[in-house]
Scaffold this motif. Sequence first.
Motif, PDB file in Angstrom:
ATOM      1  N   ILE A 153       9.880   8.825  -1.203  1.00  0.00           N
ATOM      2  CA  ILE A 153      10.752   7.689  -0.934  1.00  0.00           C
ATOM      3  C   ILE A 153      12.109   8.171  -0.432  1.00  0.00           C
ATOM      4  CG2 ILE A 153       9.653   6.140  -2.592  1.00  0.00           C
ATOM      5  CD1 ILE A 153      11.906   6.757  -4.560  1.00  0.00           C
ATOM      6  N   ALA A 154      12.749   7.309   0.335  1.00  0.00           N
ATOM      7  CA  ALA A 154      14.131   7.526   0.762  1.00  0.00           C
ATOM      8  C   ALA A 154      15.016   6.620  -0.084  1.00  0.00           C
ATOM      9  CB  ALA A 154      14.288   7.208   2.242  1.00  0.00           C
TER      10      ALA A 154
ATOM     11  N   HIS B 273      13.278   3.061   1.047  1.00  0.00           N
ATOM     12  CA  HIS B 273      11.898   2.781   1.446  1.00  0.00           C
ATOM     13  C   HIS B 273      11.004   3.989   1.214  1.00  0.00           C
ATOM     14  CE1 HIS B 273      12.866   5.243   5.029  1.00  0.00           C
ATOM     15  NE2 HIS B 273      14.032   4.644   4.958  1.00  0.00           N
ATOM     16  N   GLY B 274       9.714   3.713   1.142  1.00  0.00           N
ATOM     17  CA  GLY B 274       8.748   4.788   1.211  1.00  0.00           C
ATOM     18  C   GLY B 274       8.788   5.429   2.585  1.00  0.00           C
TER      19      GLY B 274
ATOM     20  N   MET C  40       8.067   5.939   9.359  1.00  0.00           N
ATOM     21  CA  MET C  40       9.431   5.994   8.854  1.00  0.00           C
ATOM     22  C   MET C  40       9.635   5.048   7.674  1.00  0.00           C
ATOM     23  SD  MET C  40      12.536   6.952   8.716  1.00  0.00           S
ATOM     24  CE  MET C  40      12.728   8.043  10.117  1.00  0.00           C
ATOM     25  N   HIS C  41       9.076   3.842   7.786  1.00  0.00           N
ATOM     26  CA  HIS C  41       9.218   2.847   6.724  1.00  0.00           C
ATOM     27  C   HIS C  41       7.842   2.529   6.152  1.00  0.00           C
ATOM     28  CE1 HIS C  41      13.157   1.459   8.805  1.00  0.00           C
ATOM     29  NE2 HIS C  41      13.391   2.386   7.900  1.00  0.00           N
ATOM     30  N   GLU C  42       7.612   2.944   4.929  1.00  0.00           N
ATOM     31  CA  GLU C  42       6.384   2.644   4.214  1.00  0.00           C
ATOM     32  C   GLU C  42       6.742   1.908   2.924  1.00  0.00           C
ATOM     33  OE1 GLU C  42       3.890   6.638   5.689  1.00  0.00           O
ATOM     34  OE2 GLU C  42       4.295   6.339   3.564  1.00  0.00           O
TER      35      GLU C  42
ATOM     36  N   LYS D 299       0.855  -1.186   0.000  1.00  0.00           N
ATOM     37  CA  LYS D 299       0.000   0.000   0.000  1.00  0.00           C
ATOM     38  C   LYS D 299       0.892   1.237   0.000  1.00  0.00           C
ATOM     39  CE  LYS D 299      -3.971   2.133   2.264  1.00  0.00           C
ATOM     40  NZ  LYS D 299      -4.669   2.284   0.975  1.00  0.00           N
ATOM     41  N   ILE D 300       0.840   1.966  -1.098  1.00  0.00           N
ATOM     42  CA  ILE D 300       1.664   3.166  -1.255  1.00  0.00           C
ATOM     43  C   ILE D 300       0.789   4.394  -1.055  1.00  0.00           C
ATOM     44  CG2 ILE D 300       3.075   4.509  -2.867  1.00  0.00           C
ATOM     45  CD1 ILE D 300       3.842   1.833  -4.182  1.00  0.00           C
ATOM     46  N   PHE D 301       1.220   5.279  -0.168  1.00  0.00           N
ATOM     47  CA  PHE D 301       0.456   6.480   0.143  1.00  0.00           C
ATOM     48  C   PHE D 301       0.987   7.653  -0.673  1.00  0.00           C
ATOM     49  CE2 PHE D 301       0.294   3.834   3.968  1.00  0.00           C
ATOM     50  CZ  PHE D 301      -1.080   3.778   4.201  1.00  0.00           C
ATOM     51  N   LEU D 302       0.142   8.187  -1.544  1.00  0.00           N
ATOM     52  CA  LEU D 302       0.512   9.401  -2.275  1.00  0.00           C
ATOM     53  C   LEU D 302       0.248  10.600  -1.373  1.00  0.00           C
ATOM     54  CD1 LEU D 302      -0.951   8.656  -5.825  1.00  0.00           C
ATOM     55  CD2 LEU D 302       1.324   8.122  -4.912  1.00  0.00           C
TER      56      LEU D 302
END
Length: 267
Positions: free
Chosen positions: A205-206, A175-176, A181-183, A2-5
């Motif tokens: 993203i990082a 990571h996202g 912190m980590h998505e 699940k990616i949060f925009l």
Amino acid sequence: MKIFLKTEDEIELMRQANQLVGKTLGELARHIKPGVTTLQLDKIAEEFIRDHGAEPTFLNFPNPNGAPFPASICTSVNDVVVHGVPSPETVLKDGDIITIDCGTLLNGFNGDSAYTFCVGEVSEDVKRLLKTTKESLYLAIENAVAGHHLGDISYAVQTHCEAQGYGIVRELTGHGIGREMHEDPQVPNYGRRGNGVMLKAGMCIAIEPMVTMGSREIFLDASDMWTIRTRDGKPAAHFEHTIAIRRGKAEILSSFEEVENIEQSES
């Protein structure tokens, strides 16, 4: 997955958190010299972060085994790739390198960035490792635009560093990032162009190349169950920016400006 925009307002809050990380790294740059302990650096960072109204994200952050991280920053010296634990026994020496990985939580959003510093006079071989790793970060960011894929970022890091004979750590990724912190998604430092998730505007993203001078093999130090070292004992470098995906060109939310200004003034 699940990616949060993120909305523009959320990206602005993330920028504030990440700019504070950059300022914290700049503050630490003033103190990184032979004779300083990594615990001293940790205390400086925690005080600086709290004085600016934020919390150090890493403090008490759990590892996969549930053990809380006991400090506010990661201090990874020489053969430590990531997650080095600050200690009064770890004293910086001339010729060392140290990666400071720092996170802040400000107004509900996280900032995350890392920089590998030289301590005193460092060998030319090590300087080349740092230069190549940092270059790979910016090459990755050039590929982090809407319509591209995660694999384009990964490929940029891998090809640039492996062409110089360096190892790419595969067990650890970027990571996202956002409220957590980590998505999702994970952002590997190796891969193929055109593979992986398609990048969309609003993703944050990082990106964090972790590059070794020798073998890419690593191990977890059993003494603290946090520190990750190179198997062959050779140095590793680690640079990280948090970015927002845009159409046309990524936006870098974190900053190395203060660190680089200090480095230039001391050179």
